[in-house]
Design a protein around this motif. Structure first.
Motif, PDB file in Angstrom:
ATOM      1  N   GLY A  83      -2.107  -2.650  -9.366  1.00  0.00           N
ATOM      2  CA  GLY A  83      -2.697  -2.746  -7.591  1.00  0.00           C
ATOM      3  C   GLY A  83      -3.882  -3.470  -7.377  1.00  0.00           C
ATOM      4  O   GLY A  83      -4.155  -3.999  -6.419  1.00  0.00           O
ATOM      5  N   GLU A  84      -4.857  -2.941  -8.265  1.00  0.00           N
ATOM      6  CA  GLU A  84      -6.390  -3.783  -8.048  1.00  0.00           C
ATOM      7  C   GLU A  84      -6.345  -5.008  -8.366  1.00  0.00           C
ATOM      8  O   GLU A  84      -6.824  -5.798  -7.452  1.00  0.00           O
ATOM      9  CB  GLU A  84      -7.193  -3.023  -8.872  1.00  0.00           C
ATOM     10  CG  GLU A  84      -7.485  -1.612  -8.663  1.00  0.00           C
ATOM     11  CD  GLU A  84      -8.438  -0.845  -9.707  1.00  0.00           C
ATOM     12  OE1 GLU A  84      -8.889  -1.479 -10.904  1.00  0.00           O
ATOM     13  OE2 GLU A  84      -8.724   0.058  -9.560  1.00  0.00           O
ATOM     14  N   ASP A 141      -4.523  -6.488  -5.101  1.00  0.00           N
ATOM     15  CA  ASP A 141      -5.531  -6.482  -3.998  1.00  0.00           C
ATOM     16  C   ASP A 141      -6.461  -7.515  -3.948  1.00  0.00           C
ATOM     17  O   ASP A 141      -6.945  -8.040  -2.957  1.00  0.00           O
ATOM     18  CB  ASP A 141      -6.190  -5.100  -3.725  1.00  0.00           C
ATOM     19  CG  ASP A 141      -5.505  -4.043  -3.628  1.00  0.00           C
ATOM     20  OD1 ASP A 141      -4.343  -3.949  -2.888  1.00  0.00           O
ATOM     21  OD2 ASP A 141      -5.782  -2.734  -3.662  1.00  0.00           O
ATOM     22  N   PRO A 153       1.930  -0.597  -6.574  1.00  0.00           N
ATOM     23  CA  PRO A 153       1.499  -0.140  -7.879  1.00  0.00           C
ATOM     24  C   PRO A 153       0.510   0.984  -7.725  1.00  0.00           C
ATOM     25  O   PRO A 153       0.637   2.158  -8.336  1.00  0.00           O
ATOM     26  CB  PRO A 153       0.991  -1.232  -8.492  1.00  0.00           C
ATOM     27  CG  PRO A 153       1.752  -2.359  -7.748  1.00  0.00           C
ATOM     28  CD  PRO A 153       1.892  -1.979  -6.565  1.00  0.00           C
ATOM     29  N   LYS A 154      -0.310   1.057  -6.562  1.00  0.00           N
ATOM     30  CA  LYS A 154      -1.532   2.174  -6.487  1.00  0.00           C
ATOM     31  C   LYS A 154      -0.556   3.499  -5.935  1.00  0.00           C
ATOM     32  O   LYS A 154      -1.287   4.389  -6.357  1.00  0.00           O
ATOM     33  CB  LYS A 154      -2.408   1.591  -5.618  1.00  0.00           C
ATOM     34  CG  LYS A 154      -3.425   0.671  -5.930  1.00  0.00           C
ATOM     35  CD  LYS A 154      -4.456   0.274  -5.448  1.00  0.00           C
ATOM     36  CE  LYS A 154      -4.301  -0.183  -4.057  1.00  0.00           C
ATOM     37  NZ  LYS A 154      -5.817  -0.277  -3.611  1.00  0.00           N
ATOM     38  N   GLU A 186       0.777  -1.156   0.039  1.00  0.00           N
ATOM     39  CA  GLU A 186      -0.164  -0.074  -0.111  1.00  0.00           C
ATOM     40  C   GLU A 186       0.914   1.173  -0.106  1.00  0.00           C
ATOM     41  O   GLU A 186       0.608   2.232  -0.550  1.00  0.00           O
ATOM     42  CB  GLU A 186      -0.774  -0.029   1.318  1.00  0.00           C
ATOM     43  CG  GLU A 186      -1.930   0.945   1.197  1.00  0.00           C
ATOM     44  CD  GLU A 186      -3.041   0.897   0.347  1.00  0.00           C
ATOM     45  OE1 GLU A 186      -3.778   1.733  -0.123  1.00  0.00           O
ATOM     46  OE2 GLU A 186      -3.258  -0.410  -0.411  1.00  0.00           O
ATOM     47  N   GLU A 204      -0.500   0.979 -13.635  1.00  0.00           N
ATOM     48  CA  GLU A 204       0.193   0.540 -12.325  1.00  0.00           C
ATOM     49  C   GLU A 204      -1.329   0.558 -11.324  1.00  0.00           C
ATOM     50  O   GLU A 204      -1.592  -0.501 -10.674  1.00  0.00           O
ATOM     51  CB  GLU A 204       0.764   1.939 -11.621  1.00  0.00           C
ATOM     52  CG  GLU A 204       2.166   1.670 -12.058  1.00  0.00           C
ATOM     53  CD  GLU A 204       2.885   0.336 -12.046  1.00  0.00           C
ATOM     54  OE1 GLU A 204       3.296   0.123 -10.900  1.00  0.00           O
ATOM     55  OE2 GLU A 204       3.243  -0.237 -12.924  1.00  0.00           O
ATOM     56  N   GLN A 205      -2.406   1.246 -11.731  1.00  0.00           N
ATOM     57  CA  GLN A 205      -3.641   1.201 -11.054  1.00  0.00           C
ATOM     58  C   GLN A 205      -4.385  -0.363 -11.200  1.00  0.00           C
ATOM     59  O   GLN A 205      -4.820  -0.903 -10.164  1.00  0.00           O
ATOM     60  CB  GLN A 205      -4.496   2.063 -11.400  1.00  0.00           C
ATOM     61  CG  GLN A 205      -5.918   2.465 -10.539  1.00  0.00           C
ATOM     62  CD  GLN A 205      -5.640   2.782  -9.005  1.00  0.00           C
ATOM     63  OE1 GLN A 205      -4.728   3.500  -8.723  1.00  0.00           O
ATOM     64  NE2 GLN A 205      -6.535   2.107  -8.377  1.00  0.00           N
ATOM     65  N   LYS A 206      -4.158  -0.732 -12.347  1.00  0.00           N
ATOM     66  CA  LYS A 206      -4.826  -1.947 -12.720  1.00  0.00           C
ATOM     67  C   LYS A 206      -4.051  -3.188 -12.139  1.00  0.00           C
ATOM     68  O   LYS A 206      -4.522  -4.084 -11.413  1.00  0.00           O
ATOM     69  CB  LYS A 206      -4.936  -2.233 -14.254  1.00  0.00           C
ATOM     70  CG  LYS A 206      -5.752  -1.322 -15.023  1.00  0.00           C
ATOM     71  CD  LYS A 206      -5.789  -1.661 -16.494  1.00  0.00           C
ATOM     72  CE  LYS A 206      -6.869  -0.737 -17.032  1.00  0.00           C
ATOM     73  NZ  LYS A 206      -6.861  -1.134 -18.634  1.00  0.00           N
ATOM     74  N   ARG A 258      -0.209  10.252 -11.607  1.00  0.00           N
ATOM     75  CA  ARG A 258      -1.415  11.214 -11.738  1.00  0.00           C
ATOM     76  C   ARG A 258      -1.212  12.466 -11.178  1.00  0.00           C
ATOM     77  O   ARG A 258      -1.476  13.413 -12.216  1.00  0.00           O
ATOM     78  CB  ARG A 258      -2.613  10.695 -11.157  1.00  0.00           C
ATOM     79  CG  ARG A 258      -3.253   9.345 -11.953  1.00  0.00           C
ATOM     80  CD  ARG A 258      -4.817   9.004 -11.586  1.00  0.00           C
ATOM     81  NE  ARG A 258      -4.680   8.750 -10.094  1.00  0.00           N
ATOM     82  CZ  ARG A 258      -4.782   7.349  -9.405  1.00  0.00           C
ATOM     83  NH1 ARG A 258      -4.417   6.553 -10.288  1.00  0.00           N
ATOM     84  NH2 ARG A 258      -4.746   7.164  -8.276  1.00  0.00           N
ATOM     85  N   ALA A 292       0.816   4.827  -8.980  1.00  0.00           N
ATOM     86  CA  ALA A 292      -0.267   5.348  -9.904  1.00  0.00           C
ATOM     87  C   ALA A 292      -0.524   6.737  -9.205  1.00  0.00           C
ATOM     88  O   ALA A 292      -0.867   7.686 -10.181  1.00  0.00           O
ATOM     89  CB  ALA A 292      -1.586   4.453  -9.906  1.00  0.00           C
ATOM     90  N   LYS A 293      -0.775   6.828  -8.109  1.00  0.00           N
ATOM     91  CA  LYS A 293      -1.128   7.985  -7.477  1.00  0.00           C
ATOM     92  C   LYS A 293      -0.305   9.258  -7.771  1.00  0.00           C
ATOM     93  O   LYS A 293      -0.604  10.350  -8.080  1.00  0.00           O
ATOM     94  CB  LYS A 293      -1.322   7.929  -6.045  1.00  0.00           C
ATOM     95  CG  LYS A 293      -1.796   9.306  -5.323  1.00  0.00           C
ATOM     96  CD  LYS A 293      -2.172   9.039  -3.898  1.00  0.00           C
ATOM     97  CE  LYS A 293      -2.617  10.349  -2.992  1.00  0.00           C
ATOM     98  NZ  LYS A 293      -2.815   9.988  -1.743  1.00  0.00           N
TER      99      LYS A 293
END
Length: 216
Positions: free
Chosen positions: A150-151, A154, A112-113, A108, A146-148, A120, A116-117
């Protein structure tokens, strides 16, 4: 199953995976699942079914999620070391680093998330500068990817970071014990004999690489 998305990401160069040395991962080859279903069906047809049959390995042949991550990494390194396809420099780099097991907290924080943050935010700041617009667009694309990832991590993390076993396959073993010697050769329910490194390196990973990853 759980392994295919992780293996796909590992083979494409992703490094951090949620896993731990003290978390048993109930991973079982599909041929044992098929054998177990045949054994259960035989007792059902006979009229002597047990209330439940579980097809599991952990109680007789445990392996941690972190160990499976190590085996992914070993296979990846060997695969890129011997390949003649693609960019030699890229292959060399890929063959010298491998996946590592990390906690969900670390994922976290710097996973990756988080990237991603950050991507952006930087892209938003660059968007107003005309000369940097192409770079901002590339960063936004990176952030979306990266968001994908991370999801996806998760989604599967509960399987690799929260203990759910071992499960009891006692009824399946009892059904197998009733077989004749000849039928035991036809339906070998012997998960305790699995050599995880050998199975992972010579059967599971090659199958995922050749049959599943191309479809993904």
């Amino acid at each position: 199953g759980t392994s295919a998305p992780f293996i796909f990401l590992a083979m494409k160069g992703h490094v951090q995976f949620p896993a731990a040395d003290d978390i048993l991962l109930e991973f079982i080859p599909s041929d044992y699942v098929c054998i177990g279903m045949v054994l259960a069906l035989a007792e059902l047809l006979e009229g002597s079914p047990k209330p439940i049959y579980q097809f599991a390995v952990g109680e007789v042949n445990p392996c941690s999620s972190a160990r499976f991550a190590e085996l992914m990494g070993l296979y990846k390194r060997r695969s890129y070391q011997k390949t003649n396809k693609g960019n030699p420099i890229f292959n060399f780099i890929q063959s010298h680093y491998e996946p590592v097991a990390v906690t969900t907290d670390r994922l976290e924080l710097v996973g990756p998330k988080a990237f991603a943050k950050m991507g952006r935010q930087v892209a938003k700041a660059m968007r107003g500068i005309g000369a940097l617009a192409p770079a901002a667009k590339a960063l936004e694309s990176f952030a979306a990817q990266e968001q994908k990832i991370g999801e996806m991590l998760d989604l599967f993390a509960p399987f690799t970071t929260i203990q759910k076993g071992p499960f009891s396959a006692a009824n399946t073993r009892a059904a197998y014990a009733r077989l004749s010697a000849a039928d035991k050769l036809r339906l070998p329910w012997e998960p305790e004999k699995l050599d995880w490194p050998d199975y992972w390196m010579t059967a599971h990973m090659p199958a995922i690489e050749s049959r599943v990853i191309p479809e993904i």
